[in-house]
Design a protein around this motif. Sequence first.
Motif, short mmCIF file in Angstrom:
data_model
loop_
_atom_site.label_atom_id
_atom_site.label_comp_id
_atom_site.label_asym_id
_atom_site.label_seq_id
_atom_site.Cartn_x
_atom_site.Cartn_y
_atom_site.Cartn_z
N GLY A 87 0.84 -1.20 0.00
CA GLY A 87 0.00 0.00 0.00
C GLY A 87 0.86 1.24 0.00
N VAL A 88 1.32 1.65 -1.17
CA VAL A 88 2.30 2.72 -1.29
C VAL A 88 1.80 4.03 -0.70
N ARG A 89 0.56 4.38 -0.95
CA ARG A 89 0.02 5.64 -0.42
C ARG A 89 -0.01 5.60 1.11
N ASP A 90 -0.47 4.49 1.69
CA ASP A 90 -0.48 4.36 3.15
C ASP A 90 0.94 4.34 3.71
N GLU A 91 1.87 3.74 2.95
CA GLU A 91 3.27 3.73 3.38
C GLU A 91 3.81 5.16 3.45
N ALA A 92 3.52 5.95 2.44
CA ALA A 92 4.00 7.34 2.44
C ALA A 92 3.39 8.12 3.59
N ARG A 93 2.11 7.91 3.85
CA ARG A 93 1.45 8.59 4.98
C ARG A 93 2.11 8.21 6.31
N LEU A 95 5.20 7.18 6.75
CA LEU A 95 6.52 7.81 6.78
C LEU A 95 6.42 9.29 7.12
N ASP A 96 5.42 9.98 6.55
CA ASP A 96 5.21 11.39 6.90
C ASP A 96 4.93 11.54 8.39
N ALA A 97 4.09 10.66 8.93
CA ALA A 97 3.74 10.73 10.35
C ALA A 97 4.96 10.44 11.22
N LEU A 98 5.77 9.46 10.82
CA LEU A 98 7.00 9.16 11.57
C LEU A 98 7.96 10.34 11.53
N ALA A 99 8.04 11.02 10.39
CA ALA A 99 8.90 12.20 10.27
C ALA A 99 8.43 13.30 11.20
N GLU A 100 7.13 13.55 11.19
CA GLU A 100 6.58 14.60 12.05
C GLU A 100 6.80 14.28 13.53
N LEU A 101 6.59 13.03 13.90
CA LEU A 101 6.78 12.61 15.28
C LEU A 101 8.25 12.75 15.68
N ALA A 102 9.16 12.27 14.83
CA ALA A 102 10.58 12.37 15.14
C ALA A 102 11.00 13.82 15.30
N ALA A 103 10.52 14.69 14.42
CA ALA A 103 10.85 16.12 14.52
C ALA A 103 10.34 16.70 15.83
N SER A 104 9.14 16.30 16.24
CA SER A 104 8.57 16.83 17.49
C SER A 104 9.36 16.36 18.71
N HIS A 114 12.89 9.84 7.21
CA HIS A 114 11.49 9.51 6.91
C HIS A 114 10.90 10.45 5.86
N ARG A 115 11.22 11.75 5.96
CA ARG A 115 10.73 12.73 4.99
C ARG A 115 11.20 12.38 3.58
N THR A 116 12.48 12.03 3.47
CA THR A 116 13.05 11.70 2.17
C THR A 116 12.37 10.47 1.58
N ALA A 117 12.20 9.44 2.40
CA ALA A 117 11.54 8.21 1.92
C ALA A 117 10.10 8.49 1.51
N ALA A 118 9.40 9.29 2.29
CA ALA A 118 8.01 9.63 1.97
C ALA A 118 7.95 10.43 0.67
N ARG A 119 8.82 11.41 0.53
CA ARG A 119 8.84 12.27 -0.66
C ARG A 119 9.05 11.42 -1.92
N GLU A 120 9.95 10.44 -1.83
CA GLU A 120 10.20 9.57 -2.98
C GLU A 120 8.94 8.79 -3.36
N LEU A 121 8.22 8.30 -2.37
CA LEU A 121 6.98 7.56 -2.64
C LEU A 121 5.91 8.48 -3.23
N TRP A 122 5.74 9.66 -2.65
CA TRP A 122 4.74 10.59 -3.16
C TRP A 122 5.05 10.96 -4.62
N GLY A 131 1.92 15.47 3.27
CA GLY A 131 1.22 14.20 3.30
C GLY A 131 -0.24 14.30 3.65
N SER A 132 -0.60 15.20 4.55
CA SER A 132 -1.99 15.31 4.97
C SER A 132 -2.90 15.90 3.88
#
Length: 134
Positions: A87-93, A95-104, A114-122, A131-132
């Motif tokens: 599920g590529v779209r769910d995978e990208a979402r 990864l976006d959430a993990l990036a946001e959490l890690a940044a926080s 995580h941002r880089t991996a998500a961006r590549e999928l998007w 992502g949202s």
Amino acid sequence: MHQEIDNAYGVTLQRYRLGEALAHLGELERAAELLERARDEFAADGRTRLTGRAEFALGGVYARLGRGEEAGARYRAALEGTRAVRGVRDEARALDALAELAASLGEEREAEEHRTAARELWERLGLTGAGSDR
């Protein structure tokens, strides 16, 4: 209605959707209860994609409750599940959430990975932006 016709899947799906709705309304503790139960029921039924989506929703609730470690575990479980069903779209979402959490949590190196991996999928999906918004 699903209970009346003995449709366990329908009951679980409605529980999951109600958990999501309560999360949007800010009723986080009740949302967590419903999403935890739905996740467990989806997993018991072998519904990998829905288990992952419940994990993702639960991760968001935990993050909003300030339970960062638990949120990360749920997001990682969602990521694992979505990769299992491709599920590529769910995978990208996830990864976006993990990036946001890690940044926080001040973990900028992990957030950027995580941002880089998500961006590549998007981009592979032909989508760009936050992502949202997808």
